[in-house]
Design an enzyme around this catalytic site. Structure first.
Site, PDB file in Angstrom:
ATOM      1  N   GLY A   1     -46.927   9.271  65.605  1.00 40.54           N
ATOM      2  CA  GLY A   1     -46.569   8.082  66.443  1.00 40.54           C
ATOM      3  C   GLY A   1     -47.355   6.999  66.567  1.00 40.54           C
TER       4      GLY A   1
ATOM      5  NE  ARG B   1     -45.048  13.015  65.897  1.00 41.26           N
ATOM      6  CZ  ARG B   1     -44.736  12.194  66.762  1.00 41.26           C
ATOM      7  NH1 ARG B   1     -43.515  11.591  66.507  1.00 41.26           N
ATOM      8  NH2 ARG B   1     -45.548  11.622  67.649  1.00 41.26           N
TER       9      ARG B   1
ATOM     10  CG  ASP C   1     -52.240  17.890  66.385  1.00 40.80           C
ATOM     11  OD1 ASP C   1     -51.670  17.036  66.487  1.00 40.80           O
ATOM     12  OD2 ASP C   1     -51.861  18.879  66.688  1.00 40.80           O
ATOM     13  N   GLY C   2     -51.481  16.418  63.409  1.00 46.64           N
ATOM     14  CA  GLY C   2     -50.574  16.789  62.188  1.00 46.64           C
ATOM     15  C   GLY C   2     -51.022  15.912  60.939  1.00 46.64           C
TER      16      GLY C   2
ATOM     17  CB  THR D   1     -52.739  11.585  69.461  1.00 42.27           C
ATOM     18  OG1 THR D   1     -51.763  11.814  70.471  1.00 42.27           O
ATOM     19  CG2 THR D   1     -53.844  12.113  69.716  1.00 42.27           C
TER      20      THR D   1
ATOM     21  CG  ASP E   1     -49.932  13.276  73.363  1.00 42.07           C
ATOM     22  OD1 ASP E   1     -49.373  12.363  74.040  1.00 42.07           O
ATOM     23  OD2 ASP E   1     -49.216  14.157  72.951  1.00 42.07           O
TER      24      ASP E   1
ATOM     25  CG  ASP F   1     -53.126  16.364  71.598  1.00 39.55           C
ATOM     26  OD1 ASP F   1     -53.322  15.636  71.111  1.00 39.55           O
ATOM     27  OD2 ASP F   1     -52.187  17.089  72.072  1.00 39.55           O
TER      28      ASP F   1
ATOM     29  NE  ARG G   1     -35.871   6.053  97.439  1.00 37.90           N
ATOM     30  CZ  ARG G   1     -35.156   5.183  96.991  1.00 37.90           C
ATOM     31  NH1 ARG G   1     -35.868   4.611  96.203  1.00 37.90           N
ATOM     32  NH2 ARG G   1     -34.023   4.761  97.354  1.00 37.90           N
TER      33      ARG G   1
ATOM     34  NE  ARG H   1     -44.067  17.032  71.093  1.00 34.10           N
ATOM     35  CZ  ARG H   1     -42.689  17.629  70.907  1.00 34.10           C
ATOM     36  NH1 ARG H   1     -42.486  18.799  70.585  1.00 34.10           N
ATOM     37  NH2 ARG H   1     -41.818  16.585  70.814  1.00 34.10           N
TER      38      ARG H   1
ATOM     39  CG  LEU I   1     -42.215   1.909  79.055  1.00 33.37           C
ATOM     40  CD1 LEU I   1     -41.892   2.267  80.437  1.00 33.37           C
ATOM     41  CD2 LEU I   1     -42.182   0.523  78.658  1.00 33.37           C
TER      42      LEU I   1
HETATM   43  O1  F6P Z   1     -47.881  11.290  70.070  1.00 37.67           O
HETATM   44  C1  F6P Z   1     -47.553  12.283  70.682  1.00 37.67           C
HETATM   45  C2  F6P Z   1     -46.302  12.164  71.508  1.00 37.67           C
HETATM   46  O2  F6P Z   1     -46.591  11.073  72.416  1.00 37.67           O
HETATM   47  C3  F6P Z   1     -45.958  13.193  72.551  1.00 37.67           C
HETATM   48  O3  F6P Z   1     -46.588  13.417  73.638  1.00 37.67           O
HETATM   49  C4  F6P Z   1     -44.603  13.180  72.501  1.00 37.67           C
HETATM   50  O4  F6P Z   1     -43.923  14.578  72.484  1.00 37.67           O
HETATM   51  C5  F6P Z   1     -44.111  12.740  71.002  1.00 37.67           C
HETATM   52  O5  F6P Z   1     -45.306  11.667  70.750  1.00 37.67           O
HETATM   53  C6  F6P Z   1     -42.870  11.846  70.893  1.00 37.67           C
HETATM   54  O6  F6P Z   1     -42.803  11.376  69.738  1.00 37.67           O
HETATM   55  P1  F6P Z   1     -41.631  10.751  69.142  1.00 37.67           P
HETATM   56  O7  F6P Z   1     -40.562  10.121  70.399  1.00 37.67           O
HETATM   57  O8  F6P Z   1     -41.971   9.660  68.148  1.00 37.67           O
HETATM   58  O9  F6P Z   1     -40.845  11.765  68.167  1.00 37.67           O
END
Ligand code: F6P
Length: 357
Positions: free
Chosen positions: A11, A76, A115-116, A137, A139, A141, A174, A183, A284
């Site tokens: 991503g 990806r 990682d991928g 990333t 994330d 992670d 609220r 993820r 975003l």
């Molecule tokens: O880059 C990882 C991530 O941000 C995850 O947290 C999320 O699930 C994923 O990308 C969503 O990516 P896309 O909508 O591009 O498939």
């Protein structure tokens, strides 16, 4: 070495362009030519993918602050599991990657990704292509990476969003539920939730029980504190419950997550009687300019990747732990989830933040 190439995978994330700039300039500084592979592996494997483009210093001038990627697109796609034309299933096209590199005179590849992408990098390196990885990333992670490009920018954006949502929470009494990406790991939720003063933070690593969140909100209500903020990572799931999937997996693409924020808001409204709203930050978090920390890290990691190639140390991912640069073998790259005894979790618990336990 005369010619290297750089590419991005996975991503998009803030900081990609700064890293591309660093790789191109560091290569140029050594008298090497640097090519950019467009559209991830499509640039090497697919005639319509845009091929490769030269990245002389002028091509990377003034791009460090830009989001997205100047290499057209990023994706990806995995050459070891490539979708055959018009068909279903997957074929291994890694030999074609090596052949394309040979055709373009590419002697080594810098791969910027999560990682991928870094697992693909390990596979290509095993097949004889000198590859160095740069962790990216939002994330946050990638195990051992320290910094992953885009994480700091995503946390900064999510924190600002939470700051803004406090206003609505206070003004309308609220519960505002904020769903963020994450993820497998809850790093964004944890950092932004703490920075933004969330009252509950729900992570993929800790299955949540909304009864615990309800108790906290009831206590806050009793103290006349109406401004409830709950941050939830997209990969969080209830105790004995399932992941919230917005769209199931198809070959070559993971399932799309989504819906946990809406579920939590709906349930909390039922359980607390308080009006609740869910906001999904989603993509975003991946857009916009990188914050300064991501830019500096991108420049350091990109430069270090070229230096590793110059020293004949391919097969590694460059790392930045605190201020200490380093490298770990690509073979050891794995996903890093929030450990249950992580100091940040201890801090959250000690400050009275509910983790849904
Ligand atoms: O880059 C990882 C991530 O941000 C995850 O947290 C999320 O699930 C994923 O990308 C969503 O990516 P896309 O909508 O591009 O498939």
């Amino acid at each position: 070495m005369q010619r290297i190439a750089v590419m991005t995978g996975g991503g998009d994330a803030p900081g990609l362009n700064a890293a591309l700039r660093a790789v191109a300039l560091a290569a140029h500084g050594r008298g090497w030519e640097c090519l950019g592979v467009r559209a991830s592996f499509n640039g090497l494997l697919d005639n319509g993918g845009g091929g490769v483009v030269p990245l002389p210093p002028d091509a990377v001038q003034g791009i460090g602050h830009l989001g997205g990627t100047i290499l057209g697109t990023t994706n990806r796609a995995d050459p070891f599991r490539w979708p055959p034309p018009g068909g279903r299933g997957e074929i291994d096209r890694s030999d074609d990657v090596l052949a394309a590199c040979a055709r373009h005179g590419i002697e080594a590849l810098v791969m910027i990704g999560g990682d991928g992408t870094l697992r693909i990098a390990a596979g290509l390196h095993r097949k004889g292509l000198p590859v160095v990885g740069v962790p990216k990333t939002i994330d946050g992670d990638v195990a051992g990476a320290g910094v992953t490009l885009g994480f700091a920018s995503a946390v900064a954006f999510a924190t600002e969003a939470i700051d803004r949502l406090h206003c609505s929470a206070q003004s309308h009494r609220r519960v505002m539920v904020v769903e963020v990406m994450g993820r497998y790991a809850g790093w964004i939720a944890l950092h932004a939730g703490l920075a933004g003063g969330a009252h509950a933070i729900l992570l993929p690593e800790i299955p949540f029980d909304l009864a615990a969140v309800t108790r906290l909100l009831a206590e806050r209500d009793a103290r006349n504190r109406p401004d409830d903020i709950v941050v939830v990572a997209e990969g969080a799931r209830p105790v004995r419950g399932q992941l919230f999937v917005a769209d199931p997996a198809v070959p070559g693409r993971s399932e799309r997550l989504g819906g946990v924020g809406a579920h939590v808001a709906r349930q909390l409204e039922l359980l607390t009687g308080k009006e609740s709203r869910a906001v999904v930050l989603g993509h975003l978090l991946r857009g916009g300019s990188p914050v300064a920390a991501d830019r500096v890290a991108a420049l350091r990691l990109g430069d270090a990747a070229v230096q590793a190639l110059a020293e004949g140390r391919a097969g590694v991912m460059m790392t930045l732990n605190g201020d200490v640069p380093g490298a770990i073998p690509l073979e050891e790259v794995s996903t890093w989830r929030v450990p249950v005894d992580h100091p940040l979790l201890r801090t959250a618990r000690s400050l009275g933040v509910c983790l849904g336990e």
